[in-house]
Design a protein around this motif. Structure first.
Motif, PDB file in Angstrom:
ATOM      1  N   ASP A   1       0.748  -1.256  -0.512  1.00 43.91           N
ATOM      2  CA  ASP A   1       0.092  -0.290  -0.281  1.00 43.91           C
ATOM      3  C   ASP A   1       0.248   1.171   0.412  1.00 43.91           C
ATOM      4  OD1 ASP A   1      -2.007   1.627  -0.381  1.00 43.91           O
ATOM      5  OD2 ASP A   1      -2.540   1.500   2.463  1.00 43.91           O
ATOM      6  N   ALA A   2       2.201   1.518   0.730  1.00 40.58           N
ATOM      7  CA  ALA A   2       2.905   2.224   1.103  1.00 40.58           C
ATOM      8  C   ALA A   2       3.572   2.877  -0.415  1.00 40.58           C
ATOM      9  CB  ALA A   2       3.750   2.107   1.825  1.00 40.58           C
ATOM     10  N   ALA A   3       3.807   1.401  -1.081  1.00 39.73           N
ATOM     11  CA  ALA A   3       4.643   1.925  -2.085  1.00 39.73           C
ATOM     12  C   ALA A   3       3.607   2.106  -3.554  1.00 39.73           C
ATOM     13  CB  ALA A   3       5.243   0.120  -3.017  1.00 39.73           C
ATOM     14  N   PHE A   4       2.879   1.761  -2.668  1.00 38.84           N
ATOM     15  CA  PHE A   4       1.865   2.476  -4.368  1.00 38.84           C
ATOM     16  C   PHE A   4       2.110   4.130  -4.401  1.00 38.84           C
ATOM     17  CE2 PHE A   4       1.591  -1.732  -6.155  1.00 38.84           C
ATOM     18  CZ  PHE A   4       0.108  -2.107  -7.354  1.00 38.84           C
ATOM     19  N   ASP A   5       1.729   4.045  -2.418  1.00 41.96           N
ATOM     20  CA  ASP A   5       1.476   6.211  -2.469  1.00 41.96           C
ATOM     21  C   ASP A   5       2.456   5.927  -3.273  1.00 41.96           C
ATOM     22  OD1 ASP A   5      -0.940   5.388  -1.282  1.00 41.96           O
ATOM     23  OD2 ASP A   5      -0.137   4.934   1.050  1.00 41.96           O
ATOM     24  N   ARG A   6       3.651   6.205  -3.058  1.00 44.05           N
ATOM     25  CA  ARG A   6       4.715   6.844  -3.555  1.00 44.05           C
ATOM     26  C   ARG A   6       4.675   6.824  -5.397  1.00 44.05           C
ATOM     27  NH1 ARG A   6      10.109   3.645  -0.361  1.00 44.05           N
ATOM     28  NH2 ARG A   6      11.483   6.309  -1.598  1.00 44.05           N
ATOM     29  N   ASN A   7       4.410   5.892  -5.481  1.00 42.35           N
ATOM     30  CA  ASN A   7       4.548   5.573  -6.453  1.00 42.35           C
ATOM     31  C   ASN A   7       3.292   6.558  -7.587  1.00 42.35           C
ATOM     32  OD1 ASN A   7       4.626   4.617  -9.608  1.00 42.35           O
ATOM     33  ND2 ASN A   7       2.056   4.303  -9.425  1.00 42.35           N
ATOM     34  N   TRP A   8       2.495   6.586  -6.784  1.00 39.41           N
ATOM     35  CA  TRP A   8       1.226   7.426  -7.159  1.00 39.41           C
ATOM     36  C   TRP A   8       2.342   9.501  -6.746  1.00 39.41           C
ATOM     37  CZ3 TRP A   8      -1.961   7.994 -10.514  1.00 39.41           C
ATOM     38  CH2 TRP A   8      -3.391   6.612 -10.602  1.00 39.41           C
ATOM     39  N   GLU A   9       2.867   9.445  -6.010  1.00 38.87           N
ATOM     40  CA  GLU A   9       3.003  10.625  -6.165  1.00 38.87           C
ATOM     41  C   GLU A   9       4.141  11.232  -7.087  1.00 38.87           C
ATOM     42  OE1 GLU A   9       5.385  10.628  -2.524  1.00 38.87           O
ATOM     43  OE2 GLU A   9       3.697  10.723  -1.053  1.00 38.87           O
ATOM     44  N   VAL A  10       4.984  10.041  -7.393  1.00 39.87           N
ATOM     45  CA  VAL A  10       5.967  10.171  -9.060  1.00 39.87           C
ATOM     46  C   VAL A  10       4.608  10.668 -10.221  1.00 39.87           C
ATOM     47  CG1 VAL A  10       7.560   8.856 -10.128  1.00 39.87           C
ATOM     48  CG2 VAL A  10       7.401   8.615  -7.979  1.00 39.87           C
ATOM     49  N   PHE A  11       3.798   9.920 -10.272  1.00 39.39           N
ATOM     50  CA  PHE A  11       2.741   9.856 -11.661  1.00 39.39           C
ATOM     51  C   PHE A  11       2.338  11.260 -11.277  1.00 39.39           C
ATOM     52  CE2 PHE A  11      -0.977  10.473 -12.927  1.00 39.39           C
ATOM     53  CZ  PHE A  11      -1.123  10.100 -14.711  1.00 39.39           C
ATOM     54  N   HIS A  12       2.073  12.212 -10.057  1.00 38.71           N
ATOM     55  CA  HIS A  12       1.177  13.046  -9.868  1.00 38.71           C
ATOM     56  C   HIS A  12       2.606  14.528 -10.479  1.00 38.71           C
ATOM     57  CE1 HIS A  12      -2.884  12.776  -9.315  1.00 38.71           C
ATOM     58  NE2 HIS A  12      -2.042  12.391  -8.609  1.00 38.71           N
ATOM     59  N   GLU A  13       3.885  14.164 -10.533  1.00 40.54           N
ATOM     60  CA  GLU A  13       5.162  14.730 -10.321  1.00 40.54           C
ATOM     61  C   GLU A  13       5.285  14.763 -12.255  1.00 40.54           C
ATOM     62  OE1 GLU A  13       8.020  13.508  -8.123  1.00 40.54           O
ATOM     63  OE2 GLU A  13       7.520  14.421  -5.720  1.00 40.54           O
ATOM     64  N   SER A  14       5.010  13.395 -12.602  1.00 38.64           N
ATOM     65  CA  SER A  14       5.440  13.578 -14.043  1.00 38.64           C
ATOM     66  C   SER A  14       4.269  14.385 -14.702  1.00 38.64           C
ATOM     67  CB  SER A  14       4.868  11.724 -13.875  1.00 38.64           C
ATOM     68  OG  SER A  14       6.253  10.800 -13.571  1.00 38.64           O
ATOM     69  N   TRP A  15       3.263  13.613 -13.937  1.00 38.75           N
ATOM     70  CA  TRP A  15       2.170  14.662 -14.862  1.00 38.75           C
ATOM     71  C   TRP A  15       2.331  15.799 -15.481  1.00 38.75           C
ATOM     72  CZ3 TRP A  15      -3.626  14.466 -12.070  1.00 38.75           C
ATOM     73  CH2 TRP A  15      -4.616  14.443 -13.683  1.00 38.75           C
ATOM     74  N   ARG A  16       2.617  16.462 -13.824  1.00 39.63           N
ATOM     75  CA  ARG A  16       2.972  17.564 -14.262  1.00 39.63           C
ATOM     76  C   ARG A  16       3.644  18.330 -15.162  1.00 39.63           C
ATOM     77  NH1 ARG A  16      -0.627  21.088 -10.754  1.00 39.63           N
ATOM     78  NH2 ARG A  16      -1.930  20.403  -9.531  1.00 39.63           N
ATOM     79  N   ARG A  17       4.705  17.669 -15.302  1.00 38.40           N
ATOM     80  CA  ARG A  17       5.904  17.894 -16.099  1.00 38.40           C
ATOM     81  C   ARG A  17       5.592  17.495 -17.309  1.00 38.40           C
ATOM     82  NH1 ARG A  17      10.211  15.285 -14.714  1.00 38.40           N
ATOM     83  NH2 ARG A  17       8.859  13.370 -13.370  1.00 38.40           N
ATOM     84  N   ASN A  18       4.629  16.656 -17.867  1.00 31.52           N
ATOM     85  CA  ASN A  18       4.426  15.964 -19.062  1.00 31.52           C
ATOM     86  C   ASN A  18       5.083  14.536 -19.183  1.00 31.52           C
ATOM     87  OD1 ASN A  18       2.661  15.919 -21.401  1.00 31.52           O
ATOM     88  ND2 ASN A  18       4.272  17.222 -22.707  1.00 31.52           N
TER      89      ASN A  18
END
Length: 247
Positions: free
Chosen positions: A53-70
């Motif tokens: 669960d914690a690893a998935f949370d960290r992955n989503w943080e990376v996704f959102h950072e990537s999303w905003r950077r395209n």
């Protein structure tokens, strides 16, 4: 006169019913966690559910950072990253199973089609309007999302689609809008409208292109501080044709 209308996917056409964070907090996420736990245990490297669960949370943080950077960050990028967070180094076969679990969850999780959307699309097409999709893809890849639309019986109504994992660009960046307009045969963005729930991606992106922006609020009513307001705000797809003066 509006020649084409594009729709966002999540929280505009389809929802888990869990709001804007559905793919992160809803039943799709629950199924992904369960499959990772089952696959790793079967491979002889069991990992606790809390750690996954914690690893998935960290992955989503990376996704959102990537999303905003395209920058694209889908299942192919997430799988090795989550394994790294968990401190596991599975075999290629196990990695492939972990990667495939995202599509499994995407196919199996209960989803809801927005009320009245099929009648709305039919009415637009009767008015001579071409129909497209813009979708910022997270952990469920575009082929699976199209499968779900096909299961709802609405995929056949769309003339073109622009999924970020295939186009290589997220909203609100212009390339994905340009891809959709070109595919729909629209030369002037002012002759197109885009419908979506997000102020930051859907509304801002459409307005920057010179398109009519429509914010859909049935599933999610995006806070005012997340981006600009649309030209039209609707909570019912049945109101769309009249708002765009399409008869």
């Amino acid at each position: 006169m509006i020649q084409a209308v594009t729709f966002d996917f999540w929280e505009t056409l389809v929802s888990e019913g869990a709001g804007i964070d559905a793919e992160e907090d809803g039943t799709m996420r629950t199924r992904q966690l369960l499959r990772w736990s089952e696959i790793l245990e079967a491979a002889g490297t069991p990992v606790g559910r809390d750690a996954i669960d914690a690893a998935f949370d960290r992955n989503w943080e990376v996704f959102h950072e990537s999303w905003r950077r395209n920058v694209q960050h889908g299942p192919a990028e997430a799988t090795p990253l989550i394994c790294e967070f968990l401190g596991v180094d599975p075999s290629p076969e196990v990695r492939a199973a972990l990667l495939g679990s995202f599509d499994e969850a995407g196919r199996e999780a209960p989803l809801r089609l927005a009320p009245g959307v099929e009648d709305c699309i039919r009415r637009l097409k009767e008015g001579g309007v071409r129909i497209g999709i813009f979708c910022d893809v997270g952990m469920t890849a575009s082929p699976t999302l199209r499968e779900r639309l096909d299961m709802f019986g609405v995929l056949r109504h769309f003339d073109h689609w622009s999924f970020s994992d295939e186009v290589g660009c997220f909203k609100p960046w212009p390339a994905v809008f340009e891809h959709a307009l070109f595919g729909l045969g629209v030369d002037d963005p002012a002759m197109a409208a885009h419908v979506g729930d997000s102020r930051r991606t859907d509304v801002a992106g459409a307005q920057a292109m010179g398109m009519t922006a429509v914010r859909y609020t049935y599933f999610v009513d995006a806070p005012a501080d997340t981006g600009p307001e649309a030209h039209h705000v609707l909570d019912d797809h049945a109101k769309l044709a009249a708002a765009l003066d399409i008869s």
